[in-house]
Motif scaffolding. Structure first.
Motif, PDB file in Angstrom:
ATOM      1  N   THR A 125      -8.731 -31.808  22.022  1.00 36.29           N
ATOM      2  CA  THR A 125      -9.518 -32.411  20.946  1.00 36.29           C
ATOM      3  C   THR A 125     -10.948 -32.680  21.394  1.00 36.29           C
ATOM      4  O   THR A 125     -11.904 -32.425  20.643  1.00 36.29           O
ATOM      5  N   THR A 138     -11.513 -33.775  12.716  1.00 36.24           N
ATOM      6  CA  THR A 138     -10.790 -32.549  13.085  1.00 36.24           C
ATOM      7  C   THR A 138      -9.537 -32.327  12.243  1.00 36.24           C
ATOM      8  O   THR A 138      -8.798 -31.378  12.475  1.00 36.24           O
ATOM      9  N   SER A 139      -9.296 -33.182  11.264  1.00 34.35           N
ATOM     10  CA  SER A 139      -8.064 -33.060  10.471  1.00 34.35           C
ATOM     11  C   SER A 139      -8.118 -31.861   9.535  1.00 34.35           C
ATOM     12  O   SER A 139      -9.199 -31.407   9.142  1.00 34.35           O
ATOM     13  N   SER A 187      -5.254 -32.571  13.624  1.00 31.09           N
ATOM     14  CA  SER A 187      -5.964 -31.566  14.424  1.00 31.09           C
ATOM     15  C   SER A 187      -5.520 -30.180  13.986  1.00 31.09           C
ATOM     16  O   SER A 187      -4.366 -29.992  13.584  1.00 31.09           O
ATOM     17  N   ILE A 222       0.016 -34.129  15.181  1.00 32.62           N
ATOM     18  CA  ILE A 222      -0.250 -32.705  15.050  1.00 32.62           C
ATOM     19  C   ILE A 222       1.061 -32.004  14.703  1.00 32.62           C
ATOM     20  O   ILE A 222       2.061 -32.661  14.407  1.00 32.62           O
ATOM     21  N   LYS A 251     -14.113 -30.936  19.622  1.00 36.49           N
ATOM     22  CA  LYS A 251     -15.164 -31.772  19.033  1.00 36.49           C
ATOM     23  C   LYS A 251     -16.517 -31.513  19.689  1.00 36.49           C
ATOM     24  O   LYS A 251     -17.555 -31.558  19.018  1.00 36.49           O
TER      25      LYS A 251
END
Length: 349
Positions: free
Chosen positions: A302, A46-47, A57, A87, A306
């Motif tokens: 998150t 998720t970066s 994120s 974040i 995801k």
């Protein structure tokens, strides 16, 4: 006093109904489910890279507060949470801390608690002469210049002279190496204004559209006469429409915000073209409780994001931006009236 106004804003947002009754439009967005996602959930990344710096994120805790002693604890809790979760976060308008040394700590606590985190400073378009002080105060990774004509016109002490904003923002962009983000405060940004902002050197745009907190609503609670605020409570461009319109008309990163409340809505916004999303009000509710509550909310986000990525077969954020979706309802009607081809999102391969 500015400090008193900031406290009023905090209490109103915490204790009263200040959200638009008009929705974000994201309910009109349907991501295409994949029965064969061919993705390992545990390996989903998720970066993202936000204006030159990696964060874990595509979530920014949008500007919430600063400028009153009570906001010190809130900003400290938020900062500790973003430091621990890697974040980004923004602070509220730094004007009060620049004009009054005694209020400076309400902002600097953020950098004290989050020395490595991605911190976005904040100053209003009417006070852009404070931009350099705002950057220096927090050694910001980026500076948001907020645009809030609706709030200013409803606010009892608002600044209603909006002439010269373009030239002032252009001057800041030309004279600092710090990335500049232009952000609305709940009424959205249209493609026409987005083109102007990109042309004058803005590095990213935060649309902050209709569907979340209405600052006309907030100021309605403070005004002696509530009629104007009530009339314009839902004024603006929905988050979904604004996100698409700005993405269609610019080539710079777009932050989708305004009423986004969970990771599924974030996934929809990113699939529409946004680079990342902003959330504020949900974190304000948790910020009084301590950083662990905020971190739990971030973890929940998150997991939701995801899960959506898993179900559409996206192993990273760039893949999510290319996934198929269907636009229906009022959002489709509005976009088609703007000559935007909504079917192209469905035709993605």
């Amino acid at each position: 006093m500015i400090s008193d106004r900031k406290l009023e804003h905090l209490k109103i947002c915490k204790d009263y109904d200040v959200e638009h009754t008009k929705t974000t439009g994201l309910e009109d967005i349907t991501l295409i489910h994949r029965a064969l996602p061919e993705v390992n959930y545990d390996e989903i990344d998720t970066s993202i890279e936000l204006l030159g710096k990696k964060i874990d994120s595509p979530l920014i805790i949008s500007a919430i507060t600063g400028g009153h002693p009570e906001s010190t604890k809130i900003n400290s809790n938020l900062a500790e949470a973003v430091e621990n979760t890697h974040i980004a976060m923004g602070v509220g308008s730094q004007r009060a801390g620049i004009e009054n040394e005694e209020l400076k700590e309400t902002f600097t606590t953020v950098r004290d608690k989050a020395p490595e985190a991605y911190i976005i400073g904040n100053i209003g378009a009417p006070q852009v002469e404070y931009a350099y002080d705002a950057i220096e105060m927090l050694k910001t990774d980026a500076l948001a210049i907020h645009l809030n004509p609706l709030q200013e016109i409803i606010q009892p002490e608002g600044d209603t002279n909006a002439q010269g904003y373009i030239d002032d923002i252009k001057e800041i962009c030309e004279n600092t190496n710090t990335p500049i983000i232009a952000k609305e405060t709940g009424a959205g940004i249209c493609g026409e204004d987005a083109k102007i902002l990109e042309k004058i050197g803005v590095n990213a745009i935060d649309v902050q559209g209709v569907g979340g907190t209405s600052w006309a609503a907030v100021e309605t609670y403070r005004a002696d006469d509530a009629s104007l605020g009530n009339l314009f409570w839902n004024w603006g461009i929905t988050t979904a429409v604004s996100t698409v319109d700005v993405c269609e008309n610019t080539n710079i990163p777009v932050i989708s915000s305004g009423g986004i409340r969970n990771g599924l809505e974030a996934a929809k916004a990113i699939a529409l073209g946004a680079s990342c999303v902003g959330m504020a009000l949900p974190f304000l509710k948790h910020s009084y409780l301590g950083h662990t509550y905020i971190e739990n909310k971030i973890e929940q986000f998150t997991q939701e994001l995801k899960t959506a990525m898993f179900l559409v077969g996206a192993s990273n954020i760039e893949e999510l931006k290319q996934k198929r979706l269907i636009i229906t309802g009022k959002t489709r009607e509005i976009l088609e009236q703007m000559n935007i081809d909504t079917k192209k999102y469905t035709r993605r391969i």
